[in-house]
Design an enzyme around this catalytic site. Structure first.
Site, PDB file in Angstrom:
ATOM      1  N   GLU A 219      33.315  10.416  76.330  1.00 44.72           N
ATOM      2  CA  GLU A 219      32.042  10.171  75.632  1.00 44.72           C
ATOM      3  C   GLU A 219      32.408   9.461  74.335  1.00 44.72           C
ATOM      4  O   GLU A 219      32.832  10.104  73.375  1.00 44.72           O
ATOM      5  CB  GLU A 219      31.342  11.512  75.351  1.00 44.72           C
ATOM      6  N   CYS A 253      26.352   9.252  67.234  1.00 47.78           N
ATOM      7  CA  CYS A 253      26.910   8.239  68.147  1.00 47.78           C
ATOM      8  C   CYS A 253      25.853   7.279  68.678  1.00 47.78           C
ATOM      9  O   CYS A 253      26.157   6.135  68.975  1.00 47.78           O
ATOM     10  CB  CYS A 253      27.623   8.926  69.305  1.00 47.78           C
TER      11      CYS A 253
HETATM   12  P1  NAD Z   1      38.108  10.849  66.825  1.00 51.38           P
HETATM   13  O1  NAD Z   1      38.352  10.084  68.072  1.00 51.38           O
HETATM   14  O2  NAD Z   1      38.808  10.473  65.591  1.00 51.38           O
HETATM   15  O3  NAD Z   1      38.407  12.404  67.054  1.00 51.38           O
HETATM   16  C1  NAD Z   1      37.835  13.164  68.087  1.00 51.38           C
HETATM   17  C2  NAD Z   1      38.761  14.297  68.454  1.00 51.38           C
HETATM   18  O4  NAD Z   1      39.978  13.770  68.947  1.00 51.38           O
HETATM   19  C3  NAD Z   1      39.137  15.223  67.304  1.00 51.38           C
HETATM   20  O5  NAD Z   1      39.105  16.563  67.765  1.00 51.38           O
HETATM   21  C4  NAD Z   1      40.554  14.814  66.963  1.00 51.38           C
HETATM   22  O6  NAD Z   1      41.335  15.854  66.431  1.00 51.38           O
HETATM   23  C5  NAD Z   1      41.090  14.405  68.315  1.00 51.38           C
HETATM   24  N1  NAD Z   1      42.195  13.460  68.236  1.00 51.38           N
HETATM   25  C6  NAD Z   1      42.506  12.617  67.248  1.00 51.38           C
HETATM   26  N2  NAD Z   1      43.588  11.885  67.551  1.00 51.38           N
HETATM   27  C7  NAD Z   1      43.969  12.277  68.787  1.00 51.38           C
HETATM   28  C8  NAD Z   1      45.000  11.876  69.681  1.00 51.38           C
HETATM   29  N3  NAD Z   1      45.880  10.943  69.358  1.00 51.38           N
HETATM   30  N4  NAD Z   1      45.050  12.463  70.894  1.00 51.38           N
HETATM   31  C9  NAD Z   1      44.148  13.396  71.249  1.00 51.38           C
HETATM   32  N5  NAD Z   1      43.159  13.831  70.453  1.00 51.38           N
HETATM   33  C10 NAD Z   1      43.065  13.270  69.227  1.00 51.38           C
HETATM   34  O7  NAD Z   1      36.534  10.742  66.702  1.00 51.38           O
HETATM   35  P2  NAD Z   1      35.663  11.201  65.498  1.00 51.38           P
HETATM   36  O8  NAD Z   1      35.906  10.298  64.341  1.00 51.38           O
HETATM   37  O9  NAD Z   1      35.781  12.677  65.332  1.00 51.38           O
HETATM   38  O10 NAD Z   1      34.188  10.904  66.066  1.00 51.38           O
HETATM   39  C11 NAD Z   1      33.516   9.721  65.824  1.00 51.38           C
HETATM   40  C12 NAD Z   1      33.426   8.865  67.063  1.00 51.38           C
HETATM   41  O11 NAD Z   1      32.977   9.632  68.157  1.00 51.38           O
HETATM   42  C13 NAD Z   1      32.430   7.734  66.924  1.00 51.38           C
HETATM   43  O12 NAD Z   1      32.972   6.580  67.494  1.00 51.38           O
HETATM   44  C14 NAD Z   1      31.235   8.208  67.732  1.00 51.38           C
HETATM   45  O13 NAD Z   1      30.428   7.189  68.229  1.00 51.38           O
HETATM   46  C15 NAD Z   1      31.903   8.965  68.817  1.00 51.38           C
HETATM   47  N6  NAD Z   1      30.993   9.952  69.357  1.00 51.38           N
HETATM   48  C16 NAD Z   1      30.564   9.804  70.629  1.00 51.38           C
HETATM   49  C17 NAD Z   1      29.657  10.708  71.151  1.00 51.38           C
HETATM   50  C18 NAD Z   1      29.157  10.604  72.555  1.00 51.38           C
HETATM   51  O14 NAD Z   1      28.554  11.569  73.011  1.00 51.38           O
HETATM   52  N7  NAD Z   1      29.370   9.503  73.253  1.00 51.38           N
HETATM   53  C19 NAD Z   1      29.209  11.764  70.370  1.00 51.38           C
HETATM   54  C20 NAD Z   1      29.680  11.879  69.070  1.00 51.38           C
HETATM   55  C21 NAD Z   1      30.588  10.979  68.570  1.00 51.38           C
END
Ligand code: NAD
Length: 473
Positions: A219, A253
């Site tokens: 997502e 998002c």
């Molecule tokens: P992010 O990708 O930075 O982090 C998300 C999660 O991934 C966190 O728990 C983080 O600790 C983990 N993570 C970070 N690096 C990692 C790695 N190398 N390997 C595995 N896990 C890792 O995202 P964010 O900044 O928390 O969220 C914002 C983004 O999420 C935006 O792009 C937004 O559009 C998207 N988003 C999408 C939805 C959806 O339903 N499609 C919903 C909310 C947010």
């Protein structure tokens, strides 16, 4: 990696082993057990409204209570109750017909729980985006481990404590920690990995899951456009777009990321959106209903984007506000941007904050071409009074979901699958689609005493010759 993170990594490995063996010992949770699990989720939400709102408020340093109630808690309660209500139907094996030449027999699809799910959640709706996938996993009869975001530690700790009170750790576990823990988490051999977050990290998650051939739902994010057509009242479009963009200060998002307006009328809609912002928040900097930006890093990124746009000659519109108070509260005032150069960051990256570029289009087809030239967005919004025009926009584009004359709320309809396509995601959930994510469609063909394959066995005789002739006719 810190000692605490190393401990979390050890803990998650033993948690996974425990959950896997608990799953093997009890593969088929009954309808009653699953409903009881879902009722626990709803109860956890209802019993802890204040604690959940306070934790999220602490993490953001200001998050409107109403946004947390509706955007997180009520959403999860509705999701759990909708799932419980329909679960009996979703769980039923689905009969399919058996072709004449394979009769007699019975063919059906069982919907078996896949096992242990890994759920990685982001910070922007830190409760909802961990708990809604959990609802789907528990509904499907799975066990789950949740890895919340490091940017919302208070909510992560609260979820760990609450989940610990309502569920055994071999059914649901919460693993806290930063990217290092996240990385180790996504390398585990789950039976399904459900990731919500940025497209950039999504790529790494998909690679890690591929190593173990773990099926993955992604997502992700993206730039969701809002097209306003000439026939739609601009004031109404501005009200809707302004509301969607400013909910959680644009850290959503599916928030409208930019507006496409008929050429020559960009300023008109920009001004209308600023009026909406002013009406919603007398002074965004000092208003408790206007959410702060989650961290200094995210705040600096958004400010840099605005300053780059200003330096490149763009017009920056903001309602009246106390700039010092906004800065002190880590708030970006509602910002609409006009005359942006095509190569500006605001047009290249997902904004994920309360900044809204408005671009002009010559005719509707150039607007849809602009969208189709880019990655498929997570959501697409079109404001029009003409149904045929709306259909034309849909026919000429592809996106995760769509709102016609509305934004954001398509994700609150439980029976609409929610997910992106291409760079905005893979797979979807909510409602029955979520149940399917964590279920395996297992094909079963059950024959009686007479076995159709006998006819196909050598020595081949007249009967099979006749059958071949008939089938090849
Ligand atoms: P992010 O990708 O930075 O982090 C998300 C999660 O991934 C966190 O728990 C983080 O600790 C983990 N993570 C970070 N690096 C990692 C790695 N190398 N390997 C595995 N896990 C890792 O995202 P964010 O900044 O928390 O969220 C914002 C983004 O999420 C935006 O792009 C937004 O559009 C998207 N988003 C999408 C939805 C959806 O339903 N499609 C919903 C909310 C947010």
């Amino acid at each position: 990696m810190s000692d605490a993170e190393s401990k979390q990594i050890e803990r998650m490995k033993s948690s996974l082993a425990d959950q896997k063996s608990a799953f093997r010992a009890d593969r088929q949770r009954s309808l009653a057990e699953r409903k009881a699990d879902l009722a626990k989720i709803a109860k956890l939400c209802r019993d802890n409204v204040d604690a959940i709102c306070e934790a999220i408020n602490k993490d953001f340093s200001c998050r409107a209570r109403e946004e947390s109630i509706f955007g997180e808690i009520v959403f999860v309660i509705n999701d759990a109750e909708h799932t419980a209500k329909h679960l009996k139907t979703w769980m039923k094996p689905k009969r399919v017909s058996v072709p004449m030449n394979l009769m007699p027999g019975k063919a059906y699809i069982r919907r078996d729980p896949v096992g242990v799910a890994g759920i990685v959640a982001p910070w922007n709706y830190p409760f909802q985006l961990a708990m809604a996938p959990l609802v789907a996993a528990l509904g499907a009869g799975c066990r789950a481990m949740i890895k919340p975001s490091e940017y919302t530690p208070a909510t992560a700790e609260l979820m760990k404590s609450l989940i610990g009170q309502y569920f055994d750790e071999d059914q649901v576990a919460v693993i806290t920690g930063g990217p290092a823990v996240g990385q180790a988490f996504t390398q585990l051999k789950f039976d399904h990995l459900f990731y919500t977050g940025s497209t950039q990290v999504g790529r790494l998650v998909a690679k890690a899951a591929a190593e173990n051939l773990v099926p993955v739902t992604l997502e992700l994010g993206g730039k969701s456009p809002a097209i306003v057509t000439a026939n739609y009242p601009f004031e109404s479009a501005a009200k809707s777009i302004g509301w969607g963009k400013l909910f959680n200060s644009g850290q959503t998002c599916v928030a409208p990321d930019y507006v496409l307006a008929p050429k020559g009328r960009e300023k008109e809609i920009a001004k209308a959106i600023i009026e909406v912002a002013q009406a919603q928040f007398e002074d965004a900097g000092n208003d408790g209903s206007y959410s702060a930006i989650v961290s200094d890093r995210h705040y600096a990124r958004l400010n840099t984007m605005i300053e780059e746009a200003r330096a490149a000659g763009a017009a920056i519109l903001q309602p009246e506000h106390d700039a010092e108070a906004a800065k002190a509260a880590r708030k970006i005032p509602p910002t609409v941007v006009l005359n942006l150069p095509a190569d500006s960051k605001l047009l290249e990256e997902e904004i994920f904050g309360p900044i809204l570029p408005v671009l002009g289009y010559e005719d509707l087809d150039t607007a849809t071409d602009y969208i189709s030239d880019r990655d498929h967005p997570l959501a697409l919004y079109v404001y029009t009074t003409d149904k045929a025009e709306a259909e034309r926009v849909l026919d000429r584009t592809l996106s995760g979901g769509v709102g016609v004359n509305i934004n954001l709320l398509h994700l609150s309809i439980p029976d609409l699958p929610f997910g992106g396509i291409g760079a905005s995601g893979q797979g979807a959930y909510h409602g029955e689609t979520g149940f399917e994510v964590f279920s395996h469609n297992r094909s079963v063909f059950h024959t009686g005493k007479w076995h159709p394959s006998r006819m196909l066995a050598p020595p081949y005789g007249k009967l099979i010759e006749g059958l071949a002739k008939k089938q090849l006719k």
